[in-house]
Enzyme design. Structure first.
Site, mmCIF file in Angstrom:
data_model
loop_
_atom_site.group_PDB
_atom_site.id
_atom_site.type_symbol
_atom_site.label_atom_id
_atom_site.label_comp_id
_atom_site.label_asym_id
_atom_site.label_seq_id
_atom_site.Cartn_x
_atom_site.Cartn_y
_atom_site.Cartn_z
ATOM 1 N N GLU A 220 0.790 -1.224 0.000
ATOM 2 C CA GLU A 220 0.000 0.000 0.000
ATOM 3 C C GLU A 220 0.830 1.286 0.000
ATOM 4 O O GLU A 220 0.812 2.049 0.981
ATOM 5 C CB GLU A 220 -0.964 0.014 1.196
ATOM 6 C CG GLU A 220 -1.939 -1.147 1.192
ATOM 7 C CD GLU A 220 -2.948 -1.095 2.341
ATOM 8 O OE1 GLU A 220 -2.914 -0.144 3.129
ATOM 9 O OE2 GLU A 220 -3.779 -2.012 2.436
ATOM 10 N N GLU B 287 -5.079 -8.852 1.063
ATOM 11 C CA GLU B 287 -5.659 -8.558 2.378
ATOM 12 C C GLU B 287 -7.150 -8.331 2.206
ATOM 13 O O GLU B 287 -7.570 -7.671 1.260
ATOM 14 C CB GLU B 287 -5.100 -7.273 3.019
ATOM 15 C CG GLU B 287 -3.679 -7.344 3.476
ATOM 16 C CD GLU B 287 -3.206 -6.042 4.138
ATOM 17 O OE1 GLU B 287 -4.050 -5.198 4.526
ATOM 18 O OE2 GLU B 287 -1.991 -5.857 4.240
HETATM 19 C C1 PNW Z 1 -4.060 -1.981 5.744
HETATM 20 N N1 PNW Z 1 -6.856 3.835 5.292
HETATM 21 O O1 PNW Z 1 -4.036 -0.735 6.376
HETATM 22 C C2 PNW Z 1 -2.703 -2.571 6.032
HETATM 23 O O2 PNW Z 1 -2.049 -3.153 4.960
HETATM 24 C C3 PNW Z 1 -2.689 -3.468 7.238
HETATM 25 O O3 PNW Z 1 -1.400 -3.464 7.799
HETATM 26 C C4 PNW Z 1 -3.775 -3.029 8.190
HETATM 27 O O4 PNW Z 1 -3.696 -3.655 9.421
HETATM 28 C C5 PNW Z 1 -5.091 -3.299 7.491
HETATM 29 O O5 PNW Z 1 -5.148 -2.678 6.226
HETATM 30 C C6 PNW Z 1 -6.315 -2.873 8.285
HETATM 31 O O6 PNW Z 1 -6.313 -1.503 8.507
HETATM 32 C C7 PNW Z 1 -4.798 0.346 6.059
HETATM 33 O O7 PNW Z 1 -7.027 4.653 6.229
HETATM 34 C C8 PNW Z 1 -4.876 1.341 7.016
HETATM 35 O O8 PNW Z 1 -7.256 4.075 4.120
HETATM 36 C C9 PNW Z 1 -5.544 2.499 6.763
HETATM 37 C C10 PNW Z 1 -6.156 2.662 5.527
HETATM 38 C C11 PNW Z 1 -6.091 1.674 4.558
HETATM 39 C C12 PNW Z 1 -5.400 0.515 4.833
#
Ligand code: PNW
Length: 479
Positions: free
Chosen positions: A171, A382
């Protein structure tokens, strides 16, 4: 839920890969062990209010010391694949020298996995930049891209004989825009120009690492994990809302997809980000490096966004919540689009307020398939949801999480039916863990972790997912 379950099992294509995913900083703990040095997340956690509850990854879920048992758990679930990430500062310490003891940990992990017939999927960068590199400017500096390629060479040289599946970055949207413009993630900077430079340098790091993997670990399959999602205008009949949706789609999705899959930044983003120096950081030849062919595209999927060009919703947040989960004030990750508003649709949501519409996954994949001819084989790297667990004497009945996963797997089957080449799915996450700015307050595991005793208990969602993996199908009864 009142909808009727399908009458027969929904089968996935032969060879479909089932797995679970984690990331180093979220599970390992042992932040000082065996020569590991601080990453930007160690530093960020020390900022008052940056992480909810003042939580840190210091202990996390002690995976560094419990690794063999955790691998046994994956085997118990019968999952054929496991996606994990390497902690950069375990392997390289402060930057240049290899830290043998840190690298040994991943060697042992890979051996433990392969001994149990579990395919390792290794992510090289899941957000834990060495603080020593951040002190030199971090991802805003071009040199950082070369430093990731150095890490890649070290890891691939040691593990490339056993690891066949590689994900360069997790990401990059989050590592750049949320970390350097919004400030809700490490390093917590609120510098739009730095965020734009970071986005480009992350893509360059992906390209350089891919090149390194091709030479050091030939025959391996290489990809990147992005988190694109559908951006919907609140009122499709309103010009401002439609324009806001195009802009946010550009920043979140096309900024990353287009260089990787078309070898060019989108024209509208070049214009939009001109005041923020995008063109200044792109050197001749960079896009050729970035657009090197991929063997797979990882998609991390959670929810969709609804935006308007103005209005009464909270400004500029990522997921519709005003400000970060910690107490400190965060900025907007939407560079040059800070006035965009995010809205809820009143749909059922997870405990993070992320609205649930499983068919959004199908819609996204169908769009990617249509918009990017030659899309590499897709793996959902994921997908999962934060819900509160109720621990009872006879187990953890996380029906809400089970429903979430089942709904998204049905949507995935629908995407495959619609012609998208999807070849695998990784549940996020194997274990409850350190959920970044939310700390330990949000649980994503298909395995429950008691954060005091560190005891692991497979949740109902985990047992159900194990049957899916074993049968390569969503069970007919829906249960
Ligand atoms: C992803 N947003 O995180 C990550 O790849 C993981 O490590 C994380 O634990 C999981 O999704 C759940 O959150 C994100 O705010 C965190 O857009 C924040 C965002 C998107 C993905």
């Amino acid at each position: 839920m009142t909808h009727m379950a399908p009458s027969s099992a929904q089968r996935f294509p032969d060879g479909f890969v089932w797995g679970a995913a984690t990331a180093a900083y979220q599970i390992e703990g042992a932040v000082d062990a065996d020569g590991r040095t601080p990453s930007i997340w160690d530093a960020f956690c020390a900022i008052p209010g940056a992480v909810a509850g003042g939580d840190t990854g210091e202990r996390a879920v002690e995976h560094y010391h419990r690794m063999p048992d955790d691998v046994d758990l994956i085997a118990l679930l019968g999952l054929p694949a496991y996606r994990f990430s390497v902690s950069w500062t375990r392997v390289m310490g402060d930057g240049d020298a290899v830290n043998a003891r840190g690298l040994d940990f991943y060697d042992r992990l890979v051996d433990a996995l392969t001994a149990r017939g579990i395919e390792p999927w290794l992510t090289l960068y899941h957000w834990d930049l060495p603080q020593a590199l951040e002190a030199k400017g971090g991802w805003a500096e071009r040199d950082t891209a070369h430093r990731l390629a150095d890490l890649t060479e070290v890891v691939a040289t040691r593990l490339g004989d056993r690891v066949r599946h590689w994900v360069t970055l997790n990401e990059p949207f989050c590592s750049s825009f949320i970390g350097y413009a919004g400030g809700e993630h490490a390093p917590g900077r609120r510098e739009p120009k730095a965020a734009v430079a970071a986005a480009h340098h992350l893509l360059l790091a992906h390209g350089l690492s891919t090149r390194t993997l091709r030479s050091v670990a030939p025959g391996s399959r290489v990809g990147i994990a992005l988190n694109p999602t559908t951006i919907l205008p609140r009122d499709p009949g309103n010009d401002d809302d439609r324009a806001a949706a195009v802009l946010v789609d550009g920043l979140r999705n096309r900024m990353f997809l287009d260089p990787l899959l078309r070898g060019a930044y989108p024209a509208d983003m070049l214009t939009h980000l001109e005041p923020f120096g995008l063109a200044d950081v792109v050197d001749d030849g960079d896009l050729d490096v970035i657009a090197a062919p991929l063997d797979l595209l990882g998609i991390n999927y959670y929810d969709e966004s609804v935006v308007s060009g103005r209005g009464d919703g909270p400004a500029g947040s990522t997921e519709g919540d005003d400000g970060g989960p910690g107490r400190h004030v965060v900025g907007s990750p939407w560079v040059g689009a800070e006035d965009v508003r995010f809205h809820s649709r009143g749909l059922p949501a997870t405990t993070q307020g992320w609205e649930i519409r499983p068919d959004g996954l199908r819609d996204l994949l169908v769009r990617l398939h249509a918009d990017y001819p030659g899309l590499p084989p897709v793996y959902v790297t994921e997908n999962g949801a934060a819900f509160d667990d109720v621990v009872t004497v006879d187990g953890i009945h996380d029906t809400d999480r089970l429903d979430y996963v089942r709904g998204h797997l049905r949507a995935l089957a629908a995407a495959i039916d619609a012609g998208v080449d999807v070849r695998g799915y990784f549940a996020w996450s194997l274990l409850d863990n350190f959920e970044w700015a939310w700390g330990y307050a949000k649980r994503f595991g298909i395995v429950h972790v008691d954060f005091d005793t560190q005891e692991r208990t497979i949740k109902d969602s985990g047992h159900w997912y194990a049957t899916v993996a074993a049968s390569n199908a969503i069970p007919a009864d829906g249960g």
